[in-house]
Motif scaffolding. Structure first.
Motif, short mmCIF file in Angstrom:
data_model
loop_
_atom_site.label_atom_id
_atom_site.label_comp_id
_atom_site.label_asym_id
_atom_site.label_seq_id
_atom_site.Cartn_x
_atom_site.Cartn_y
_atom_site.Cartn_z
N LEU A 60 15.84 35.19 11.78
CA LEU A 60 14.85 35.97 12.24
C LEU A 60 15.22 37.30 12.61
N ASP A 61 16.35 37.27 13.25
CA ASP A 61 16.93 38.52 13.82
C ASP A 61 16.95 39.61 12.68
N GLU A 62 17.22 39.28 11.60
CA GLU A 62 17.39 40.26 10.35
C GLU A 62 15.82 40.48 9.49
N VAL A 63 15.09 39.24 9.43
CA VAL A 63 13.83 39.19 8.73
C VAL A 63 12.88 39.88 9.59
N ALA A 64 12.59 39.52 10.75
CA ALA A 64 11.62 40.15 11.48
C ALA A 64 11.95 40.19 13.15
N PRO A 65 12.89 40.95 13.36
CA PRO A 65 13.27 41.06 14.61
C PRO A 65 12.07 41.38 15.90
N TYR A 66 11.24 41.91 15.69
CA TYR A 66 10.23 41.96 16.59
C TYR A 66 9.46 40.99 16.95
N LEU A 67 9.62 39.45 16.32
CA LEU A 67 8.96 38.59 16.53
C LEU A 67 9.95 37.63 17.54
N VAL A 68 11.25 38.12 17.62
CA VAL A 68 12.06 37.56 18.54
C VAL A 68 11.97 37.89 19.95
N MET A 69 11.41 39.05 20.07
CA MET A 69 11.16 39.37 21.76
C MET A 69 12.07 39.27 22.47
N GLU A 70 13.44 39.57 22.11
CA GLU A 70 14.81 39.54 22.77
C GLU A 70 15.06 38.08 23.16
N LEU A 101 4.24 32.50 12.90
CA LEU A 101 4.75 33.33 14.18
C LEU A 101 3.85 34.38 14.25
N ARG A 102 3.89 35.28 13.03
CA ARG A 102 3.13 36.48 13.12
C ARG A 102 1.68 36.41 13.57
N ALA A 103 1.09 35.21 12.99
CA ALA A 103 -0.31 34.83 13.40
C ALA A 103 -0.52 34.40 14.63
N ILE A 104 0.42 33.78 15.28
CA ILE A 104 0.00 33.41 16.56
C ILE A 104 0.31 34.07 17.68
N LYS A 105 1.60 34.96 17.39
CA LYS A 105 2.11 36.09 18.57
C LYS A 105 0.91 37.28 18.30
N SER A 106 -0.09 37.35 17.40
CA SER A 106 -1.17 38.42 17.49
C SER A 106 -1.79 38.28 18.77
N THR A 107 -1.82 37.09 19.51
CA THR A 107 -2.42 37.02 20.67
C THR A 107 -1.46 37.17 21.77
N GLY A 109 2.44 35.72 23.02
CA GLY A 109 3.32 35.05 22.93
C GLY A 109 4.72 35.46 23.80
N PHE A 110 5.77 34.54 23.43
CA PHE A 110 6.86 34.74 24.39
C PHE A 110 8.16 34.97 23.65
N PRO A 111 9.38 35.08 24.25
CA PRO A 111 10.61 35.35 23.50
C PRO A 111 10.88 33.89 22.64
N ARG A 112 11.60 34.07 21.76
CA ARG A 112 12.31 32.54 21.23
C ARG A 112 13.20 32.09 22.28
N PRO A 113 12.99 30.68 22.41
CA PRO A 113 13.81 30.03 23.22
C PRO A 113 15.24 29.94 22.76
N LEU A 114 16.03 29.42 23.51
CA LEU A 114 17.37 29.14 22.65
C LEU A 114 17.36 27.74 22.19
N MET A 115 18.02 27.73 20.85
CA MET A 115 18.01 26.70 19.93
C MET A 115 19.36 26.17 19.71
N ASP A 116 19.55 24.77 19.73
CA ASP A 116 20.97 24.30 19.25
C ASP A 116 20.52 23.84 17.70
N ARG A 117 21.04 24.34 16.76
CA ARG A 117 21.10 24.03 15.35
C ARG A 117 22.47 23.51 14.83
#
Length: 298
Positions: A60-70, A101-107, A109-117
Motif C-alpha cells: 500500500l505504501d507504493e499503491v496508495a500511500p495516502y491510505l496508510v495515514m503514516e 479501504l478508500r470507501a471506508i476511509k471516506s468517512t 479512518g485511522f492509520p494502518r496498524p502494525l502487522m506481522d505477515r
C-alpha cells in the motif's frame, strides 16, 4: 428499463444512470455506525498489503500511500512464488481491498496498524491448527498452493464481521456500501481443495478444515467456520448430495451466513483467544475506537 429503482435516461451520446437515492426521510449515515465500519479497516489493511505485496513485491505504501495515514509498514512481507494466473488473480484481490479501504476511509479512518505477515507467524498458526509441529515449518510464500492456503486464514473472518455488522446498520448509504464489500477470495482456491500439500500429506481441504477449527476455538462462540467442504454435521446443506459439497461461503442449516462480533474477530487475528491480548497478525494491537475499547476492558 431499470430494475434497481433508479431513474435511467438513455441517450446515444450520454447515458445517465445514477444510483438510487436514499428515501426522502432516511438518514445516510449515523455517527454510531462509523466506528463499526471503521473497525473493518484493520482487516482491510491486513488483506490489501498481504495480497499486493505477495503478488507485486510492494504494498500500500507504493499503491496508495495516502491510505496508510503514516502507519508503520508490515513486518515479514515477502513476494510469493506465484504462477502467472495466480499472480494476476491475487493482484486483483489486492486492488479490490484498496477500493474497500478508500470507501471506508471516506468517512475518516485511522492509520494502518502494525502487522506481522512473517513466515514464522504463519507457521506458528498452522502448528496450532494441526495441534502438532509441521516439518518443515509452513511457509506461506513458498509456492502458489501454499499461498492460497495461507490466504484462507484472513479473508473469511472479515466477511463474517461484515455479516455481523449489517443488522446494526441503519444509514442507507452505509448499508449500501457494506452490502457491496463482500469478497469471494475462496473461489480461486476451491477448485484445488483435493490437492495434497507436500510434504505434509494433507489436502488443501484438510488444511482449511483445521484452520476453521482453530478459528472456532479462538473465537469461543461455537461453530462459525467449516473449511472448504460442507461438514457432515451441517446436513441441511448436504441433502441430496452424493459427494462432498463445496463450501465457498460457510453457512448454517438454512444457508444463512454466520456472523462474528468484533471481539470474536480480535480473538482470532490476535491468535490469543482474548480480545484484550494483542499478538499474531497485530502484535501491538488493532486500531480504531472499538478495538481500543475492547483492549481496555478488564
Amino acid at each position: 428499463m431499470p430494475t434497481n429503482g433508479a431513474t435511467c435516461k438513455i441517450t446515444i451520446s450520454s447515458p445517465f444512470c445514477p444510483l438510487p437515492e436514499c428515501p426522502e426521510h432516511a438518514i445516510p449515515l449515523y455517527n454510531e455506525e462509523i466506528d463499526m465500519m471503521q473497525f473493518a479497516l484493520n482487516l482491510e489493511h491486513l488483506e490489501s498489503d498481504f495480497f499486493l505485496h505477495s503478488a507485486l513485491g510492494y504494498g500500500l505504501d507504493e499503491v496508495a500511500p495516502y491510505l496508510v495515514m503514516e502507519g508503520p509498514p508490515p513486518t515479514g512481507a515477502q513476494k510469493a512464488h506465484l504462477d502467472f494466473l495466480a499472480e494476476n488473480v491475487i493482484t486483483e484481490f489486492g486492488f479490490q481491498e484498496v477500493g474497500h479501504l478508500r470507501a471506508i476511509k471516506s468517512t475518516g479512518g485511522f492509520p494502518r496498524p502494525l502487522m506481522d505477515r512473517s513466515p514464522k507467524n504463519f507457521a506458528k498458526l498452522f502448528d496450532e491448527a494441526f495441534v502438532y509441529e509441521l516439518l518443515p515449518p509452513f511457509h506461506p510464500y513458498h509456492d502458489g498452493l501454499s499461498f492460497m492456503v495461507a490466504s484462507y486464514v484472513i479473508p473469511y473472518a472479515e466477511l463474517l464481521g461484515y455479516v455481523g455488522t449489517n443488522p446494526n446498520i441503519n444509514g442507507c448509504v452505509t448499508k449500501r456500501n457494506l452490502d457491496r464489500m463482500h469478497t469471494l477470495d475462496d473461489i480461486f482456491m476451491n477448485e484445488r481443495n483435493k490437492e495434497v500439500m507436500h510434504p505434509y500429506n494433507h489436502t488443501v481441504a484438510e488444511f482449511t478444515t483445521q484452520v476453521s477449527k482453530l478459528r472456532n476455538r479462538l473465537a469461543m462462540c461455537g461453530t462459525k467456520d467449516e473449511g472448504a467442504i460442507v461438514p457432515p454435521h451441517n446436513s441441511g446443506r448436504r441433502i441430496g448430495q452424493e459427494h462432498p459439497l463445496s463450501n465457498l461461503l460457510s453457512a448454517g442449516y438454512n444457508s444463512l451466513s454466520y456472523r462474528r462480533t468484533p471481539a470474536e474477530i480480535l480473538r482470532i487475528v490476535y491468535s490469543t483467544g482474548d480480545e484484550h491480548i494483542p499478538s499474531g497478525f497485530f502484535p501491538e494491537e488493532a486500531n480504531g475506537k472499538i478495538a481500543q475499547e475492547l483492549l481496555r476492558e478488564p
